[in-house]
Design an enzyme around this catalytic site. Structure first.
Site, PDB file in Angstrom:
ATOM      1  N   MET A 101       0.826  -1.205   0.000  1.00  0.00           N
ATOM      2  CA  MET A 101       0.000   0.000   0.000  1.00  0.00           C
ATOM      3  C   MET A 101       0.867   1.265   0.000  1.00  0.00           C
ATOM      4  SD  MET A 101      -2.619  -1.591  -0.402  1.00  0.00           S
ATOM      5  CE  MET A 101      -3.924  -0.389  -0.476  1.00  0.00           C
ATOM      6  N   GLY A 102       0.354   2.296  -0.683  1.00  0.00           N
ATOM      7  CA  GLY A 102       1.101   3.546  -0.762  1.00  0.00           C
ATOM      8  C   GLY A 102       2.093   3.573  -1.923  1.00  0.00           C
ATOM      9  N   PHE A 103       2.083   2.544  -2.742  1.00  0.00           N
ATOM     10  CA  PHE A 103       2.983   2.500  -3.912  1.00  0.00           C
ATOM     11  C   PHE A 103       2.161   2.353  -5.177  1.00  0.00           C
ATOM     12  CE2 PHE A 103       5.817   1.439  -0.515  1.00  0.00           C
ATOM     13  CZ  PHE A 103       7.008   2.046  -0.884  1.00  0.00           C
ATOM     14  N   HIS A 144       0.760   4.145  -9.009  1.00  0.00           N
ATOM     15  CA  HIS A 144      -0.211   5.180  -9.342  1.00  0.00           C
ATOM     16  C   HIS A 144      -0.713   4.947 -10.747  1.00  0.00           C
ATOM     17  CE1 HIS A 144      -2.004   9.160  -9.797  1.00  0.00           C
ATOM     18  NE2 HIS A 144      -2.040   9.150  -8.479  1.00  0.00           N
ATOM     19  N   ASP A 152       0.076   8.978  -0.420  1.00  0.00           N
ATOM     20  CA  ASP A 152      -0.426   8.313   0.785  1.00  0.00           C
ATOM     21  C   ASP A 152       0.701   7.691   1.602  1.00  0.00           C
ATOM     22  OD1 ASP A 152      -3.155   8.837   0.358  1.00  0.00           O
ATOM     23  OD2 ASP A 152      -3.189   7.299  -1.193  1.00  0.00           O
ATOM     24  N   ARG A 210     -10.004  17.511   0.003  1.00  0.00           N
ATOM     25  CA  ARG A 210     -10.432  17.303  -1.392  1.00  0.00           C
ATOM     26  C   ARG A 210     -11.788  17.927  -1.700  1.00  0.00           C
ATOM     27  NH1 ARG A 210      -8.510  13.795  -5.360  1.00  0.00           N
ATOM     28  NH2 ARG A 210      -6.465  14.349  -4.481  1.00  0.00           N
ATOM     29  N   ARG A 234     -22.234   9.383 -19.888  1.00  0.00           N
ATOM     30  CA  ARG A 234     -22.973   8.147 -20.105  1.00  0.00           C
ATOM     31  C   ARG A 234     -22.213   7.290 -21.122  1.00  0.00           C
ATOM     32  NH1 ARG A 234     -25.056   3.491 -21.500  1.00  0.00           N
ATOM     33  NH2 ARG A 234     -27.284   3.202 -21.080  1.00  0.00           N
TER      34      ARG A 234
HETATM   35  N1  COA Z   1       2.336  -3.117  -4.881  1.00  0.00           N
HETATM   36  C1  COA Z   1       2.759  -4.160  -5.634  1.00  0.00           C
HETATM   37  N2  COA Z   1       2.638  -4.205  -6.965  1.00  0.00           N
HETATM   38  C2  COA Z   1       2.064  -3.158  -7.573  1.00  0.00           C
HETATM   39  C3  COA Z   1       1.614  -2.042  -6.863  1.00  0.00           C
HETATM   40  C4  COA Z   1       1.768  -2.044  -5.463  1.00  0.00           C
HETATM   41  N3  COA Z   1       1.333  -1.020  -4.723  1.00  0.00           N
HETATM   42  N4  COA Z   1       1.083  -1.149  -7.724  1.00  0.00           N
HETATM   43  C5  COA Z   1       1.210  -1.678  -8.952  1.00  0.00           C
HETATM   44  N5  COA Z   1       1.794  -2.884  -8.857  1.00  0.00           N
HETATM   45  C6  COA Z   1       2.095  -3.781  -9.963  1.00  0.00           C
HETATM   46  C7  COA Z   1       0.811  -4.428 -10.456  1.00  0.00           C
HETATM   47  O1  COA Z   1       0.523  -5.609  -9.717  1.00  0.00           O
HETATM   48  C8  COA Z   1       1.122  -4.681 -11.880  1.00  0.00           C
HETATM   49  O2  COA Z   1       1.936  -5.842 -11.960  1.00  0.00           O
HETATM   50  P1  COA Z   1       1.745  -6.899 -13.167  1.00  0.00           P
HETATM   51  O3  COA Z   1       2.050  -6.117 -14.396  1.00  0.00           O
HETATM   52  O4  COA Z   1       2.726  -7.967 -12.820  1.00  0.00           O
HETATM   53  O5  COA Z   1       0.305  -7.341 -13.066  1.00  0.00           O
HETATM   54  C9  COA Z   1       1.992  -3.496 -12.264  1.00  0.00           C
HETATM   55  O6  COA Z   1       2.552  -3.021 -11.051  1.00  0.00           O
HETATM   56  C10 COA Z   1       1.241  -2.384 -12.958  1.00  0.00           C
HETATM   57  O7  COA Z   1       0.231  -1.897 -12.101  1.00  0.00           O
HETATM   58  P2  COA Z   1      -1.273  -1.653 -12.555  1.00  0.00           P
HETATM   59  O8  COA Z   1      -2.154  -2.622 -11.830  1.00  0.00           O
HETATM   60  O9  COA Z   1      -1.379  -1.575 -14.025  1.00  0.00           O
HETATM   61  O10 COA Z   1      -1.538  -0.221 -11.988  1.00  0.00           O
HETATM   62  P3  COA Z   1      -2.959   0.502 -11.978  1.00  0.00           P
HETATM   63  O11 COA Z   1      -2.740   1.751 -12.710  1.00  0.00           O
HETATM   64  O12 COA Z   1      -4.102  -0.331 -12.401  1.00  0.00           O
HETATM   65  O13 COA Z   1      -3.156   0.703 -10.433  1.00  0.00           O
HETATM   66  C11 COA Z   1      -3.055   1.540  -8.259  1.00  0.00           C
HETATM   67  C12 COA Z   1      -2.768   1.824  -9.739  1.00  0.00           C
HETATM   68  C13 COA Z   1      -2.874   2.827  -7.481  1.00  0.00           C
HETATM   69  C14 COA Z   1      -4.511   1.071  -8.089  1.00  0.00           C
HETATM   70  C15 COA Z   1      -2.089   0.456  -7.763  1.00  0.00           C
HETATM   71  O14 COA Z   1      -0.761   0.896  -7.934  1.00  0.00           O
HETATM   72  C16 COA Z   1      -2.349   0.064  -6.322  1.00  0.00           C
HETATM   73  O15 COA Z   1      -3.240  -0.746  -6.033  1.00  0.00           O
HETATM   74  N6  COA Z   1      -1.554   0.650  -5.362  1.00  0.00           N
HETATM   75  C17 COA Z   1      -1.739   0.377  -3.953  1.00  0.00           C
HETATM   76  C18 COA Z   1      -2.866   1.223  -3.383  1.00  0.00           C
HETATM   77  C19 COA Z   1      -2.511   2.680  -3.283  1.00  0.00           C
HETATM   78  O16 COA Z   1      -1.476   3.046  -2.772  1.00  0.00           O
HETATM   79  N7  COA Z   1      -3.447   3.527  -3.746  1.00  0.00           N
HETATM   80  C20 COA Z   1      -3.294   4.954  -3.681  1.00  0.00           C
HETATM   81  C21 COA Z   1      -3.236   5.525  -5.064  1.00  0.00           C
HETATM   82  S1  COA Z   1      -2.849   7.252  -5.021  1.00  0.00           S
END
Ligand code: COA
Length: 378
Positions: free
Chosen positions: A259-261, A263, A314, A339, A358
């Site tokens: 978590m926290g990683f 985007h 975060d 926000r 839509r």
């Molecule tokens: N920890 C571990 N792996 C991560 C990761 C994380 N926080 N964020 C991305 N990855 C990995 C994905 O599993 C994916 O791996 P794969 O290609 O082997 O399947 C790859 O990195 C690409 O990520 P993707 O799922 O395409 O990113 P997204 O754009 O759909 O998702 C988030 C973005 C923010 C939803 C995602 O990074 C995440 O769930 N982060 C943790 C929650 C968080 O901190 N949210 C706050 C956002 S500001």
């Protein structure tokens, strides 16, 4: 499957849904501007109230405009006795995001201009929400702990008053500044999930309170705002910097999220992170507890080296809020208190040049069929 199948962008990845003049997210330079100003400069040089004014009006306020904005915000902080009663009736184990979502919805019932969706009325309602949300967050948080609410103090600035209503005291100026910086960094971020939700609700002609209630529901999720709470739970679970690297390896082994990683837009870092990290480090010094930032440093270094996944806002905000003295369930509600400024700016922008949002879907269910009589169904 015909060749004319539409391209589906799951999660609307890469889809440009509209124009916006509120903020610019630039993944190529990992940077973010609000109305043209770099967010890290606003964080260092302005107060949250100045940034709220900027987001709603397009320009930074003059001293007189700022004084008037502060006066209006401070004068609107009280919540009604009826809302206090409703908050007291919330289950004590309710999540604070559900509490503030319900409180904002209730404020919509009480608002004198609830049904007026004109821009002047929406601006006045936005000011009332900005002022009242901290009061409601604090009242719900204190009620859940069996404590009486603390009345807002109109003599205090927005950030100081937040500490006052939640904790009953205002900390030293460095702590207030760090909190104010976090509010500025959280204030606005383009078409993120909660903002897009607010714009979608607005596009139907619905009112600001409805849009904000829906936006809060979207922000609660751990993939969005809820991540700042999840980060602190993660750090508490690790407990000791010496265990951080092994803990992280365990997450890699299980292909679990950290978590926290990561985007959706920034893939090489988030410009808000260095500023928030700097102020989180200051909090660690003020409190005299380096454990959380040390653990954070190890996790961030390893994540970037081994996975090339960078921390998002975060990540430093979670430990910063903990070091400021806030309980973990308050972290995402703090995000709401900030926000509301960005959401309201987008609601005003959407309504000013509206088209119902839509999109279409590509049907993948069973082919068309006839309805069997009840006796023929097995
Ligand atoms: N920890 C571990 N792996 C991560 C990761 C994380 N926080 N964020 C991305 N990855 C990995 C994905 O599993 C994916 O791996 P794969 O290609 O082997 O399947 C790859 O990195 C690409 O990520 P993707 O799922 O395409 O990113 P997204 O754009 O759909 O998702 C988030 C973005 C923010 C939803 C995602 O990074 C995440 O769930 N982060 C943790 C929650 C968080 O901190 N949210 C706050 C956002 S500001």
């Amino acid at each position: 499957m015909s060749d004319t199948q539409p391209e589906i962008r799951k999660g609307l990845v890469g889809v440009v849904a509209d124009v916006s003049a509120v903020s610019k997210v630039m993944p190529e330079t990992n940077s973010l501007t609000y109305r043209g100003y770099a967010v890290q400069d606003l964080a260092e040089q302005c107060s949250f109230e100045e940034v709220a004014y900027l987001l709603w009006n397009g320009e930074l306020p003059t001293a007189a405009q700022l004084a008037e904005f502060r006066r209006e915000e401070a004068g609107n902080r009280a919540i009604s006795p009826a809302l206090h009663q409703v908050i007291k009736a919330f289950p004590h184990d309710a999540h604070p995001m559900d509490a503030i979502r319900t409180a904002v919805s209730f404020m919509g019932l009480e608002d004198p201009e609830a049904a007026d969706t004109s821009e002047p009325a929406t601006r006045r309602k936005a000011m009332r929400l900005l002022a009242k949300i901290p009061t409601a967050i604090a009242a719900a948080h204190r009620a859940a702990k069996g404590q009486e609410p603390v009345a807002p103090d109109p003599g205090l600035g927005f950030a100081e008053n937040f500490f006052h209503v939640v904790l009953g005291k205002v900390p030293q100026p460095e702590v207030v500044k760090a909190f104010d910086v976090s509010l500025i960094l959280y204030a606005e971020h383009g078409f993120n999930a909660s903002t897009f939700t607010a714009r979608t609700v607005t596009s139907t002609g619905a009112d600001l309170h409805g849009a904000v209630t829906a936006a809060i529901a979207a922000l609660k999720g751990p993939l969005h705002g809820g991540a700042n709470e999840a980060v602190m739970h993660m750090l508490a679970e690790i407990g000791d910097p010496a265990k951080a690297a092994a803990w992280l390896q365990g997450r890699f082994d299980h292909k679990a999220l950290v978590m926290g990683f990561g985007h959706r837009v920034y893939k090489h870092g988030d410009s808000r992170v260095p500023t928030m990290t700097k102020y989180a480090e200051k909090m660690a010094e003020v409190v005299g507890d380096r454990r959380w930032m040390e653990m954070s440093r190890i996790l961030a270094t390893e994540m970037v080296e081994k996975k090339n996944i960078h921390p998002n806002l975060d990540f430093p905000a979670g430990p910063a809020y903990h070091l400021m003295g806030f309980d973990i369930p308050l972290f995402t509600p703090i995000f709401v208190a900030s926000r509301i400024t960005g959401w309201a700016a987008h609601v005003i922008e959407q309504a000013a040049d509206n088209r119902l949002i839509r999109p279409l879907s590509n049907y993948t269910g069973v082919a068309q069929r006839t309805v069997p009589a009840l006796t023929e169904r097995s």
